[in-house]
Design an enzyme around this catalytic site. Structure first.
Site, PDB file in Angstrom:
ATOM      1  N   ASP A 192      28.517 119.233  46.075  1.00 17.58           N
ATOM      2  CA  ASP A 192      29.120 118.912  44.777  1.00 17.58           C
ATOM      3  C   ASP A 192      28.150 119.260  43.653  1.00 17.58           C
ATOM      4  O   ASP A 192      28.486 119.161  42.486  1.00 17.58           O
ATOM      5  CB  ASP A 192      29.487 117.425  44.712  1.00 17.58           C
ATOM      6  CG  ASP A 192      30.253 117.089  43.429  1.00 17.58           C
ATOM      7  OD1 ASP A 192      31.233 117.803  43.134  1.00 17.58           O
ATOM      8  OD2 ASP A 192      29.869 116.146  42.724  1.00 17.58           O
ATOM      9  N   ALA A 247      32.006 114.433  41.738  1.00 15.40           N
ATOM     10  CA  ALA A 247      32.018 113.216  42.551  1.00 15.40           C
ATOM     11  C   ALA A 247      32.152 111.950  41.697  1.00 15.40           C
ATOM     12  O   ALA A 247      32.753 110.965  42.110  1.00 15.40           O
ATOM     13  CB  ALA A 247      30.760 113.148  43.410  1.00 15.40           C
ATOM     14  N   ARG A 274      21.775 115.905  43.787  1.00 17.25           N
ATOM     15  CA  ARG A 274      21.291 116.893  42.817  1.00 17.25           C
ATOM     16  C   ARG A 274      21.024 118.186  43.583  1.00 17.25           C
ATOM     17  O   ARG A 274      20.490 118.168  44.701  1.00 17.25           O
ATOM     18  CB  ARG A 274      20.001 116.427  42.134  1.00 17.25           C
ATOM     19  CG  ARG A 274      20.217 115.388  41.036  1.00 17.25           C
ATOM     20  CD  ARG A 274      20.930 115.944  39.794  1.00 17.25           C
ATOM     21  NE  ARG A 274      21.130 114.941  38.769  1.00 17.25           N
ATOM     22  CZ  ARG A 274      22.210 114.171  38.646  1.00 17.25           C
ATOM     23  NH1 ARG A 274      23.221 114.300  39.505  1.00 17.25           N
ATOM     24  NH2 ARG A 274      22.307 113.288  37.667  1.00 17.25           N
ATOM     25  N   GLU A 290      23.466 125.057  38.820  1.00 19.11           N
ATOM     26  CA  GLU A 290      24.821 124.727  38.367  1.00 19.11           C
ATOM     27  C   GLU A 290      24.983 124.746  36.848  1.00 19.11           C
ATOM     28  O   GLU A 290      26.100 124.900  36.346  1.00 19.11           O
ATOM     29  CB  GLU A 290      25.257 123.367  38.915  1.00 19.11           C
ATOM     30  CG  GLU A 290      24.525 122.177  38.291  1.00 19.11           C
ATOM     31  CD  GLU A 290      25.055 120.840  38.799  1.00 19.11           C
ATOM     32  OE1 GLU A 290      25.146 120.666  40.028  1.00 19.11           O
ATOM     33  OE2 GLU A 290      25.358 119.967  37.957  1.00 19.11           O
ATOM     34  N   HIS A 312      30.550 119.433  40.639  1.00 19.19           N
ATOM     35  CA  HIS A 312      29.966 118.184  40.147  1.00 19.19           C
ATOM     36  C   HIS A 312      31.070 117.221  39.679  1.00 19.19           C
ATOM     37  O   HIS A 312      31.091 116.786  38.527  1.00 19.19           O
ATOM     38  CB  HIS A 312      28.977 118.458  39.003  1.00 19.19           C
ATOM     39  CG  HIS A 312      27.898 117.410  38.904  1.00 19.19           C
ATOM     40  ND1 HIS A 312      26.579 117.706  38.714  1.00 19.19           N
ATOM     41  CD2 HIS A 312      27.957 116.058  38.971  1.00 19.19           C
ATOM     42  CE1 HIS A 312      25.869 116.592  38.649  1.00 19.19           C
ATOM     43  NE2 HIS A 312      26.693 115.564  38.813  1.00 19.19           N
TER      44      HIS A 312
HETATM   45  P1  NAD Z   1      19.767 104.614  43.118  1.00 20.26           P
HETATM   46  O1  NAD Z   1      18.606 104.695  42.204  1.00 20.26           O
HETATM   47  O2  NAD Z   1      20.540 103.346  43.217  1.00 20.26           O
HETATM   48  O3  NAD Z   1      19.306 105.010  44.604  1.00 20.26           O
HETATM   49  C1  NAD Z   1      18.440 106.082  44.891  1.00 20.26           C
HETATM   50  C2  NAD Z   1      17.716 105.731  46.171  1.00 20.26           C
HETATM   51  O4  NAD Z   1      16.906 106.867  46.537  1.00 20.26           O
HETATM   52  C3  NAD Z   1      16.764 104.529  46.034  1.00 20.26           C
HETATM   53  O5  NAD Z   1      16.986 103.595  47.084  1.00 20.26           O
HETATM   54  C4  NAD Z   1      15.389 105.150  46.141  1.00 20.26           C
HETATM   55  O6  NAD Z   1      14.447 104.277  46.750  1.00 20.26           O
HETATM   56  C5  NAD Z   1      15.687 106.354  47.022  1.00 20.26           C
HETATM   57  N1  NAD Z   1      14.616 107.332  47.009  1.00 20.26           N
HETATM   58  C6  NAD Z   1      13.691 107.568  46.048  1.00 20.26           C
HETATM   59  N2  NAD Z   1      12.833 108.520  46.466  1.00 20.26           N
HETATM   60  C7  NAD Z   1      13.224 108.889  47.697  1.00 20.26           C
HETATM   61  C8  NAD Z   1      12.731 109.809  48.649  1.00 20.26           C
HETATM   62  N3  NAD Z   1      11.626 110.547  48.402  1.00 20.26           N
HETATM   63  N4  NAD Z   1      13.385 109.943  49.823  1.00 20.26           N
HETATM   64  C9  NAD Z   1      14.481 109.195  50.082  1.00 20.26           C
HETATM   65  N5  NAD Z   1      14.994 108.282  49.240  1.00 20.26           N
HETATM   66  C10 NAD Z   1      14.367 108.140  48.048  1.00 20.26           C
HETATM   67  O7  NAD Z   1      20.706 105.830  42.694  1.00 20.26           O
HETATM   68  P2  NAD Z   1      22.274 106.002  43.000  1.00 20.26           P
HETATM   69  O8  NAD Z   1      23.065 105.415  41.897  1.00 20.26           O
HETATM   70  O9  NAD Z   1      22.557 105.627  44.406  1.00 20.26           O
HETATM   71  O10 NAD Z   1      22.409 107.596  42.824  1.00 20.26           O
HETATM   72  C11 NAD Z   1      21.772 108.486  43.732  1.00 20.26           C
HETATM   73  C12 NAD Z   1      21.801 109.886  43.146  1.00 20.26           C
HETATM   74  O11 NAD Z   1      23.168 110.333  43.103  1.00 20.26           O
HETATM   75  C13 NAD Z   1      21.355 109.972  41.674  1.00 20.26           C
HETATM   76  O12 NAD Z   1      19.951 110.118  41.577  1.00 20.26           O
HETATM   77  C14 NAD Z   1      22.062 111.187  41.192  1.00 20.26           C
HETATM   78  O13 NAD Z   1      21.206 112.299  41.360  1.00 20.26           O
HETATM   79  C15 NAD Z   1      23.259 111.341  42.126  1.00 20.26           C
HETATM   80  N6  NAD Z   1      24.565 111.210  41.433  1.00 20.26           N
HETATM   81  C16 NAD Z   1      25.465 112.228  41.550  1.00 20.26           C
HETATM   82  C17 NAD Z   1      26.708 112.125  40.946  1.00 20.26           C
HETATM   83  C18 NAD Z   1      27.774 113.193  41.081  1.00 20.26           C
HETATM   84  O14 NAD Z   1      28.774 113.163  40.344  1.00 20.26           O
HETATM   85  N7  NAD Z   1      27.659 114.134  41.983  1.00 20.26           N
HETATM   86  C19 NAD Z   1      27.012 110.980  40.189  1.00 20.26           C
HETATM   87  C20 NAD Z   1      26.055 109.956  40.113  1.00 20.26           C
HETATM   88  C21 NAD Z   1      24.834 110.075  40.730  1.00 20.26           C
END
Ligand code: NAD
Length: 332
Positions: free
Chosen positions: A261, A300, A237, A266, A298
């Site tokens: 990304d 990915a 994000r 955005e 965006h």
């Molecule tokens: P997920 O919930 O499986 O994993 C997120 C991880 O972050 C968890 O292990 C959590 O414990 C950890 N976390 C929480 N607070 C934290 C902190 N303060 N410091 C470090 N780690 C912390 O989520 P995911 O499916 O792996 O997705 C991760 C992120 O990817 C989503 O939140 C979303 O913002 C982003 N995303 C982006 C796209 C894209 O197209 N660019 C697509 C999907 C998701």
């Protein structure tokens, strides 16, 4: 159930209609190109369900309009819900459902692609060779083998990214306040405090959600601790990064390359063709002037598998609500 789908692109329509057809066309989907906000919320009048994406603005005034018009369910066709005022939704009795999981490979593989591209300057070579410039000056990279990769957030995507990096012969160090036991099953992966990650990593990739704790997790103080020349990748994000601080880090060469990304502002830019417009965001335009910055809009998540799973889960979430079944993907 009647569903107002906002921020619709042709691919959203295609995948949602296919998923709905697989469910015997149980829902009546109406597609709107507009992004949801206070100005466009009246379009949803008479729709008990509203379906939105990452840059729709579900702030308190928008939610109030939706609730007053009879909307009961907001179905996010994404994982993150940082664009929803959750307290306002709760106060208004609106149910929020999301797609908790869809191909995490889509984002992890894209982050790896950004890293390979930036390290070996493939984006620059692509432009050079098309102009008949085959000089190698400026294209020097480094072997990833033997390097230390820092991963912030080891959930579904971060875990896959970490495992991909170990296949390159990298050590992966990660920070996550909620450790994932799967991560440390790999002998090349270990958890470290955040400061140690900043100090030791040759590459840092962000895979945590945006929350009050993680907003600007990459700020001036963090960048000061980083190794000179570090490659920073953000597919998570935009607001995880203080863009101004990162620009300063690029100018001082502490940050050797940056892959984005996602971008904090955005919502004003991404998912639209603005090639005939004058972009007003000077910070964004400054980022694009660096030869070692790669920005994508965006994308990915944008694989066939991910779009199919997002659509199927979204339709199933709405069906569960319409048929009074438990909302397994409810955001609370
Ligand atoms: P997920 O919930 O499986 O994993 C997120 C991880 O972050 C968890 O292990 C959590 O414990 C950890 N976390 C929480 N607070 C934290 C902190 N303060 N410091 C470090 N780690 C912390 O989520 P995911 O499916 O792996 O997705 C991760 C992120 O990817 C989503 O939140 C979303 O913002 C982003 N995303 C982006 C796209 C894209 O197209 N660019 C697509 C999907 C998701």
């Amino acid at each position: 159930m009647k569903v107002a789908v906002f921020s619709t692109k042709p691919y959203d329509r295609q995948f949602l209609e296919t998923a709905n057809a697989s469910a015997q066309d149980i829902h009546q989907l109406s597609f709107f190109e507009a992004r949801l906000d206070v100005a466009t919320a009246p379009l949803a009048a008479g729709f008990p369900a509203v379906c939105v994406f990452v840059n729709d603005n579900l702030d308190a005034p928008t939610l109030k309009i939706l609730a007053d018009q009879g909307t009961q369910l907001i179905a996010l066709r994404c994982t993150g819900f940082n664009n929803v005022d959750m307290q306002a939704a709760k106060d208004l009795g609106l149910k929020i459902v999301r797609v908790t999981a869809y191909s995490p490979y889509s984002v992890a593989e894209f982050a790896l692609g950004m890293l390979l591209n930036l390290n070996r300057k493939i984006h620059r070579a692509y432009n050079r060779t098309r102009e008949g410039n085959f000089a190698l000056e400026g294209l020097l990279g480094f072997d990833l083998h033997g390097r230390t990769i820092g991963v912030i957030g080891t959930g579904k995507i971060g875990l896959i990214f970490a495992n991909l990096m170990t296949a390159f012969g990298c050590q992966v160090i990660a920070y996550d306040p909620y450790p994932n036991p799967e991560f440390t099953k790999n002998p090349l992966c270990s958890y470290v405090p955040l400061g140690e990650l900043f100090a030791k990593a040759d590459v840092i990739s962000l895979h945590c959600p945006l929350s009050p704790e993680t907003r600007y997790i990459i700020n001036a103080q963090a960048i000061e601790q980083m190794k000179p020349g570090v490659i920073l990748i953000n597919t998570s994000r935009g607001a995880l990064i203080d863009t101004g601080a990162v620009i300063t880090g690029l100018k001082s060469k502490t940050i050797g390359a940056l892959g984005l990304d996602v971008y904090e502002q955005e919502a004003e830019l991404f998912f639209e063709d603005l090639s005939n417009e004058i972009i007003q965001d000077d910070t964004f335009k400054r980022l694009l002037t660096f030869h070692n910055v790669l920005v994508t809009g965006h994308q990915a998540f944008f694989t066939e598998e991910a779009l199919g799973e997002i659509a199927a889960t979204t339709i199933a979430n709405i069906t569960n609500f319409a048929t009074n079944q438990p909302l397994t993907n409810q955001v609370s």
